[in-house]
Design a protein around this motif. Sequence first.
Motif, PDB file in Angstrom:
ATOM      1  N   ALA A  12       0.836  -1.206   0.000  1.00  0.00           N
ATOM      2  CA  ALA A  12       0.000   0.000   0.000  1.00  0.00           C
ATOM      3  C   ALA A  12       0.871   1.257   0.000  1.00  0.00           C
ATOM      4  O   ALA A  12       0.565   2.242  -0.686  1.00  0.00           O
ATOM      5  CB  ALA A  12      -0.924  -0.010   1.215  1.00  0.00           C
ATOM      6  N   VAL A  13       1.957   1.232   0.762  1.00  0.00           N
ATOM      7  CA  VAL A  13       2.907   2.350   0.777  1.00  0.00           C
ATOM      8  C   VAL A  13       3.496   2.568  -0.616  1.00  0.00           C
ATOM      9  O   VAL A  13       3.625   3.710  -1.081  1.00  0.00           O
ATOM     10  CB  VAL A  13       4.031   2.080   1.805  1.00  0.00           C
ATOM     11  CG1 VAL A  13       5.163   3.091   1.645  1.00  0.00           C
ATOM     12  CG2 VAL A  13       3.478   2.138   3.223  1.00  0.00           C
ATOM     13  N   TYR A  23       1.083   4.357  -2.858  1.00  0.00           N
ATOM     14  CA  TYR A  23       1.060   5.807  -2.603  1.00  0.00           C
ATOM     15  C   TYR A  23       2.255   6.489  -3.258  1.00  0.00           C
ATOM     16  O   TYR A  23       2.126   7.589  -3.808  1.00  0.00           O
ATOM     17  CB  TYR A  23       1.053   6.077  -1.100  1.00  0.00           C
ATOM     18  CG  TYR A  23       1.089   7.547  -0.769  1.00  0.00           C
ATOM     19  CD1 TYR A  23      -0.043   8.337  -0.921  1.00  0.00           C
ATOM     20  CD2 TYR A  23       2.272   8.151  -0.332  1.00  0.00           C
ATOM     21  CE1 TYR A  23      -0.009   9.700  -0.640  1.00  0.00           C
ATOM     22  CE2 TYR A  23       2.316   9.513  -0.051  1.00  0.00           C
ATOM     23  CZ  TYR A  23       1.173  10.278  -0.203  1.00  0.00           C
ATOM     24  OH  TYR A  23       1.216  11.622   0.067  1.00  0.00           O
ATOM     25  N   ASP A  24       3.416   5.820  -3.212  1.00  0.00           N
ATOM     26  CA  ASP A  24       4.611   6.364  -3.861  1.00  0.00           C
ATOM     27  C   ASP A  24       4.387   6.524  -5.364  1.00  0.00           C
ATOM     28  O   ASP A  24       4.771   7.538  -5.953  1.00  0.00           O
ATOM     29  CB  ASP A  24       5.794   5.431  -3.597  1.00  0.00           C
ATOM     30  CG  ASP A  24       7.013   5.822  -4.403  1.00  0.00           C
ATOM     31  OD1 ASP A  24       7.575   6.904  -4.155  1.00  0.00           O
ATOM     32  OD2 ASP A  24       7.409   5.041  -5.301  1.00  0.00           O
ATOM     33  N   TYR A  68       1.481   6.909  -6.816  1.00  0.00           N
ATOM     34  CA  TYR A  68       0.516   8.004  -6.981  1.00  0.00           C
ATOM     35  C   TYR A  68       1.232   9.354  -6.944  1.00  0.00           C
ATOM     36  O   TYR A  68       0.993  10.227  -7.796  1.00  0.00           O
ATOM     37  CB  TYR A  68      -0.536   7.938  -5.873  1.00  0.00           C
ATOM     38  CG  TYR A  68      -1.194   9.262  -5.596  1.00  0.00           C
ATOM     39  CD1 TYR A  68      -2.175   9.770  -6.455  1.00  0.00           C
ATOM     40  CD2 TYR A  68      -0.810  10.033  -4.494  1.00  0.00           C
ATOM     41  CE1 TYR A  68      -2.755  11.012  -6.218  1.00  0.00           C
ATOM     42  CE2 TYR A  68      -1.382  11.263  -4.252  1.00  0.00           C
ATOM     43  CZ  TYR A  68      -2.352  11.750  -5.108  1.00  0.00           C
ATOM     44  OH  TYR A  68      -2.917  12.975  -4.884  1.00  0.00           O
ATOM     45  N   ALA A  69       2.127   9.525  -5.964  1.00  0.00           N
ATOM     46  CA  ALA A  69       2.842  10.796  -5.854  1.00  0.00           C
ATOM     47  C   ALA A  69       3.728  11.038  -7.066  1.00  0.00           C
ATOM     48  O   ALA A  69       3.834  12.170  -7.559  1.00  0.00           O
ATOM     49  CB  ALA A  69       3.684  10.805  -4.569  1.00  0.00           C
ATOM     50  N   TYR A  82       7.103  15.707  -6.201  1.00  0.00           N
ATOM     51  CA  TYR A  82       7.376  14.331  -5.747  1.00  0.00           C
ATOM     52  C   TYR A  82       8.486  14.274  -4.706  1.00  0.00           C
ATOM     53  O   TYR A  82       8.347  13.641  -3.660  1.00  0.00           O
ATOM     54  CB  TYR A  82       7.737  13.462  -6.954  1.00  0.00           C
ATOM     55  CG  TYR A  82       8.119  12.042  -6.594  1.00  0.00           C
ATOM     56  CD1 TYR A  82       7.184  11.171  -6.040  1.00  0.00           C
ATOM     57  CD2 TYR A  82       9.417  11.582  -6.805  1.00  0.00           C
ATOM     58  CE1 TYR A  82       7.532   9.867  -5.711  1.00  0.00           C
ATOM     59  CE2 TYR A  82       9.767  10.276  -6.490  1.00  0.00           C
ATOM     60  CZ  TYR A  82       8.824   9.425  -5.939  1.00  0.00           C
ATOM     61  OH  TYR A  82       9.165   8.142  -5.604  1.00  0.00           O
ATOM     62  N   MET A 116       7.164   5.635   6.957  1.00  0.00           N
ATOM     63  CA  MET A 116       6.152   4.770   6.350  1.00  0.00           C
ATOM     64  C   MET A 116       6.587   3.311   6.397  1.00  0.00           C
ATOM     65  O   MET A 116       5.781   2.420   6.715  1.00  0.00           O
ATOM     66  CB  MET A 116       5.883   5.206   4.901  1.00  0.00           C
ATOM     67  CG  MET A 116       5.227   6.567   4.785  1.00  0.00           C
ATOM     68  SD  MET A 116       5.132   7.175   3.085  1.00  0.00           S
ATOM     69  CE  MET A 116       3.718   6.278   2.467  1.00  0.00           C
ATOM     70  N   LEU A 153      -6.962   1.261  -0.503  1.00  0.00           N
ATOM     71  CA  LEU A 153      -6.094   2.412  -0.755  1.00  0.00           C
ATOM     72  C   LEU A 153      -5.304   2.229  -2.051  1.00  0.00           C
ATOM     73  O   LEU A 153      -5.099   3.191  -2.806  1.00  0.00           O
ATOM     74  CB  LEU A 153      -5.140   2.608   0.426  1.00  0.00           C
ATOM     75  CG  LEU A 153      -5.797   3.004   1.752  1.00  0.00           C
ATOM     76  CD1 LEU A 153      -4.763   3.050   2.874  1.00  0.00           C
ATOM     77  CD2 LEU A 153      -6.501   4.348   1.633  1.00  0.00           C
ATOM     78  N   ILE A 154      -4.871   1.002  -2.318  1.00  0.00           N
ATOM     79  CA  ILE A 154      -4.150   0.711  -3.560  1.00  0.00           C
ATOM     80  C   ILE A 154      -5.053   0.953  -4.765  1.00  0.00           C
ATOM     81  O   ILE A 154      -4.649   1.576  -5.754  1.00  0.00           O
ATOM     82  CB  ILE A 154      -3.620  -0.736  -3.548  1.00  0.00           C
ATOM     83  CG1 ILE A 154      -2.497  -0.897  -2.522  1.00  0.00           C
ATOM     84  CG2 ILE A 154      -3.110  -1.140  -4.936  1.00  0.00           C
ATOM     85  CD1 ILE A 154      -2.071  -2.331  -2.293  1.00  0.00           C
ATOM     86  N   SER A 172      -5.623   4.630  -5.273  1.00  0.00           N
ATOM     87  CA  SER A 172      -4.415   5.244  -5.844  1.00  0.00           C
ATOM     88  C   SER A 172      -4.332   4.991  -7.336  1.00  0.00           C
ATOM     89  O   SER A 172      -4.047   5.908  -8.130  1.00  0.00           O
ATOM     90  CB  SER A 172      -3.163   4.687  -5.153  1.00  0.00           C
ATOM     91  OG  SER A 172      -3.137   5.024  -3.784  1.00  0.00           O
TER      92      SER A 172
END
Length: 314
Positions: free
Chosen positions: A116-117, A120-121, A123-124, A132, A144, A213-214, A217
Amino acid sequence: MDTNNRSSMTDFILLGFSDWPQLEHIISGIVFIFYIVTLVGNTTIILVSNLDSQLHTPMYFFLSNLSFLDLCYATSIIPQMLVNLWGPTKSITYGGCVLQFFFALDLGATECLLLAVMAYDRYAAVCQPLYYTIIMHPQLCQKMVLTAWLGGLGSAFILCSLTLKLPRCGHREVDNFFCEMPALLKMACVYSKVMEAIVFALGVILLLVPLSLILISYAVITQAVMRIKSVARWHKVLNTCGSHLTVVTLFYGTIIYMYMKPQNSTSQDEGKFLTFFYTIVTPTLNPLIYTLRNKDVKSAVKRILWVEKWSSNS
């Protein structure tokens, strides 16, 4: 109570694939090859991510953590599995079973959170490219990853302690090739609705919430990708995100099917196949997926090998 105390400290019998003795040598050969590939592939990613300065980015920081996690996960299961497949006995000590059970839970839960982390990476990187480096600064990345490891540790401690407290009434046979929670729960001589509720609740927290969340994203990433006009950047986004999505599908698909269903609804043979897939196959495929689809990793390997060759010749 006395019976439970006496049975709690004896060796367990890992039945594994004893129902198919003619296949055990074939299975052991396959597992050994997969383990070697896991060791070589994940170690390569860790070394390359640390040795090549161009890969000192959040994405490869997370990827090296995933590779280290897969190394630990495979090593906590496969060596004992090979000993049992090759040897005459199928036993494991009580302490060994507890450690195997704890680390499998810990590392599996950590991987759920870490994926999941990593989403998010991505996505950013795709949706906020100008900010970024500001968003994904090293301190945030470290926090994280630490949160993912601590979350896995806490959930493993809860589930491990509750599972081992269930009375087994002298049962010693674990109908799987390692000490996994579904197999240990089936050894209990009582059916615990409380335990099933806790497993389901933690499953929602560790599986469904990170997966949601994944998916969110990647829904946002998909919208951003559709607006990209540069073909080269479009392909780069698809390569990096495609690798991560493939790993997510392989890992979450089998884990959710195993852990979010009621204890008695999955046949044992089906459970062994699914367990084999996410414990043996997935850690082997992860480095292959990330390296075969990733030009940055392949270029970094070539640079490192060229530097080593140049140093040895000079």
